[in-house]
Design an enzyme around this catalytic site. Structure first.
Site, PDB file in Angstrom:
ATOM      1  CB  CYS A 106      -0.892  -0.033   1.242  1.00 51.81           C
ATOM      2  SG  CYS A 106      -1.897   1.441   1.431  1.00 51.81           S
ATOM      3  CB  CYS A 155       0.945   4.096   6.039  1.00 50.24           C
ATOM      4  SG  CYS A 155      -0.714   4.322   6.714  1.00 50.24           S
ATOM      5  CE1 TYR A 165      -5.057  29.800  -1.647  1.00 53.77           C
ATOM      6  CE2 TYR A 165      -4.288  31.121   0.207  1.00 53.77           C
ATOM      7  CZ  TYR A 165      -4.179  30.749  -1.112  1.00 53.77           C
ATOM      8  OH  TYR A 165      -3.213  31.314  -1.905  1.00 53.77           O
ATOM      9  CD  GLU A 211     -12.828  27.521  -0.586  1.00 51.87           C
ATOM     10  OE1 GLU A 211     -11.952  27.538   0.286  1.00 51.87           O
ATOM     11  OE2 GLU A 211     -12.828  26.710  -1.539  1.00 51.87           O
ATOM     12  CG  ASP A 230      -5.897  26.211   5.959  1.00 54.18           C
ATOM     13  OD1 ASP A 230      -4.910  25.490   5.671  1.00 54.18           O
ATOM     14  OD2 ASP A 230      -6.920  25.775   6.508  1.00 54.18           O
ATOM     15  CB  CYS A 289      -1.094  20.475   4.481  1.00 55.33           C
ATOM     16  SG  CYS A 289      -1.437  21.092   2.846  1.00 55.33           S
TER      17      CYS A 289
HETATM   18  C1  SAM Z   1      -6.521  23.374   3.266  1.00 58.62           C
HETATM   19  S1  SAM Z   1      -8.162  23.808   2.796  1.00 58.62           S
HETATM   20  C2  SAM Z   1      -8.568  24.900   4.107  1.00 58.62           C
HETATM   21  C3  SAM Z   1     -10.032  25.209   4.299  1.00 58.62           C
HETATM   22  C4  SAM Z   1     -10.400  25.928   5.603  1.00 58.62           C
HETATM   23  N1  SAM Z   1      -9.469  26.950   5.986  1.00 58.62           N
HETATM   24  C5  SAM Z   1     -10.585  24.935   6.722  1.00 58.62           C
HETATM   25  O1  SAM Z   1      -9.740  24.878   7.626  1.00 58.62           O
HETATM   26  O2  SAM Z   1     -11.580  24.187   6.715  1.00 58.62           O
HETATM   27  C6  SAM Z   1      -7.847  24.838   1.434  1.00 58.62           C
HETATM   28  C7  SAM Z   1      -9.068  25.479   0.824  1.00 58.62           C
HETATM   29  O3  SAM Z   1      -8.639  26.343  -0.216  1.00 58.62           O
HETATM   30  C8  SAM Z   1      -9.480  26.205  -1.346  1.00 58.62           C
HETATM   31  N2  SAM Z   1      -8.633  26.612  -2.482  1.00 58.62           N
HETATM   32  C9  SAM Z   1      -7.729  25.876  -3.168  1.00 58.62           C
HETATM   33  N3  SAM Z   1      -7.064  26.665  -4.044  1.00 58.62           N
HETATM   34  C10 SAM Z   1      -7.559  27.922  -3.882  1.00 58.62           C
HETATM   35  C11 SAM Z   1      -7.256  29.174  -4.474  1.00 58.62           C
HETATM   36  N4  SAM Z   1      -6.314  29.297  -5.390  1.00 58.62           N
HETATM   37  N5  SAM Z   1      -7.950  30.246  -4.077  1.00 58.62           N
HETATM   38  C12 SAM Z   1      -8.934  30.138  -3.130  1.00 58.62           C
HETATM   39  N6  SAM Z   1      -9.247  28.984  -2.518  1.00 58.62           N
HETATM   40  C13 SAM Z   1      -8.560  27.884  -2.890  1.00 58.62           C
HETATM   41  C14 SAM Z   1      -9.953  24.783  -1.329  1.00 58.62           C
HETATM   42  O4  SAM Z   1     -11.199  24.664  -1.996  1.00 58.62           O
HETATM   43  C15 SAM Z   1     -10.058  24.520   0.183  1.00 58.62           C
HETATM   44  O5  SAM Z   1     -11.349  24.855   0.665  1.00 58.62           O
END
Ligand code: SAM
Length: 439
Positions: free
Chosen positions: A96, A99, A274, A298, A367, A394
């Site tokens: 797999c 992990c 984000y 977002e 984020d 992340c």
């Molecule tokens: C890591 S998640 C964080 C979401 C939120 N902060 C949370 O903790 O639930 C990243 C988010 O960014 C959005 N996203 C990805 N690329 C983006 C972009 N270029 N501009 C705006 N949003 C984006 C995704 O749809 C997702 O909802």
């Protein structure tokens, strides 16, 4: 095996190719879940080993002329003290790909991740920092935490996991990092002919749901996720295919880390970039009160629609803007296409900043997905002159790169917390706080 080599033979490093085996000493951990080793000057990235071990490594990718080779440790000749018998029978060479660290004691997994974050910050941002990776509350030996798992489906309709760096499916009858409620749906015993994947979501409130991909994807159900944190206590409606943290303790832990780090004040103006369905947005809105303002950006239309119903109506001093962060700021950047699960590289055209953007902000939360915010977005954020920023990351490499951009523009990294939100894998989540240097 190549013609020139049998296990135990010494193979000339120049001639190494897929299937050859060499005995090497495992060196330091690297970003991505492997350790670095050398054989006659060639660099090997080896999985299923630990720093300090002597192993027999079988080459899995690469050959003459490649900058490095990938390999699996197929025999452990001298084991590190933190080595364990993997609890999962599907973990190991050729098995797999989910992990990376089933063979490692959980405390040592966290030390390995800490050294990766330290090394990335050192290398990309010239920051020297000791990092401690904290367990996420509720974690039990790193197992049974994943509340959202997408299983791949093969041509016979069996569900399972992909082998490492392969499209081949390994049929499995359990996944030890998936929560009991995920595997309790019987997804791994089911027959899913005609589907590409099955996504199982066990929300914090209500029963687990199974979404067939692509059959049910467009009409994915909405689930309820509950946060009980110090800084925020409420429910969120989230599409079963939308973004939510997969470790049950993660969302509450991160929101508290962000609010503790930023200390938003009554009346302040905040940006949540984000923003997803509005976890940080809601906590910021609560902290700044109705004399304050929160602008959330977002790209995912479903998440924005859910937040408009659930967050804007409860705290009307929140305004959601739907769009890519770089587009909303009117800057040009490269990166994955927002809102697309498949991603893909695309250069976006410059455009005007969205009129909802304020001229200044007091605090900003970023984020971003794995690719990070990037130089153009960081420059646009800095132009708002916030007193503090929280960067939830992340990917430690993207965080380190963006840390360097922030430091060049007058911000100092004043606190860094790292969390083991993905035990048994190499992934780690960081919450970094930056504050503007005094002029
Ligand atoms: C890591 S998640 C964080 C979401 C939120 N902060 C949370 O903790 O639930 C990243 C988010 O960014 C959005 N996203 C990805 N690329 C983006 C972009 N270029 N501009 C705006 N949003 C984006 C995704 O749809 C997702 O909802």
């Amino acid at each position: 095996m190549s013609e020139t080599a049998a296990p135990g033979d010494s193979v000339s490093a120049d001639g190494l190719t897929v299937g050859d085996e060499v005995v090497v000493d495992s060196g330091p951990i690297a970003h991505g879940g492997f350790v670095v080793a050398r054989h006659e000057g060639r660099v090997l990235f080896i999985r299923h080993t630990l720093p300090g071990e002597r192993v027999r490594a079988r080459i899995t990718e690469g050959g003459p002329g490649d900058r490095f080779l990938r390999a699996d440790a197929v025999e452990i000749l001298d084991a590190a003290p933190a080595r364990l018998e993997p609890p999962c029978p599907y973990a190991g060479p050729g098995l797999c790909g989910g992990c990376d660290f089933q063979h490692v004691d959980v405390a040592e997994q966290r030390r390995l991740k800490a050294s990766v974050v330290t090394e990335q910050l050192q290398r990309l941002a010239y920051v020297e920092r000791d990092v401690v990776v904290e367990a996420v509350p509720g974690d039990v030996e790193g197992l049974r935490w994943r509340t959202r798992t997408e299983f791949a489906v093969d041509a016979e309709g069996r569900a399972g996991m992909r082998r490492h760096r392969s499209h081949d499916l390994l049929a499995i009858d359990d996944c030890l990092i998936a929560s009991e409620r995920v595997v309790g749906t019987g997804v791994l015993q089911g027959h899913w002919a005609g589907e590409k994947a099955v996504d199982v979501v066990a929300p914090s409130t209500g029963p687990a749901v199974v979404v067939r991909i692509p059959s049910d994807e467009a009409d994915a159900p909405v689930v309820t996720e509950t946060i009980a944190a110090q800084s925020l206590s409420r429910d969120f409606d989230v599409s079963a295919r939308g973004f939510w943290q997969v470790h049950p303790g993660a969302a509450a832990t991160f929101v508290d880390a962000v609010i503790d780090g930023l200390r938003p004040q009554q009346g302040e103006r905040c940006l949540d970039l984000y923003a997803g369905v509005g976890v940080f947005t809601s906590a910021l809105a609560q902290a700044v009160g109705e004399r304050g303002q929160v602008i959330a950006v977002e790209s995912d239309a479903t998440a924005v629609a859910q937040a408009r119903l659930n967050v804007e109506t409860v705290t009307p001093w929140v305004q959601y803007v739907q769009g890519r962060v770089d587009h909303v700021f009117g800057v040009e950047s490269t990166g994955r296409v927002a809102g697309s699960r498949k991603g893909g590289r695309r250069r976006s055209a410059p455009r005007r900043p969205n009129s909802a953007l304020p001229p200044t902000a007091d605090v900003v939360v970023l984020d971003p997905p794995r690719t990070g915010a990037g130089k153009a977005v960081i420059a646009a954020v800095v132009a708002l002159a916030p007193r503090a920023l929280a960067y939830v990351a992340c990917d430690p490499a993207a965080l380190a790169r963006d840390t360097a951009y922030l430091m060049e523009r007058g911000y100092a990294l004043t606190s860094l917390r790292a969390f083991d939100a993905f035990p048994m894998t190499h992934h780690v989540e960081c919450v970094a706080i930056f504050e503007r240097n005094e002029p």
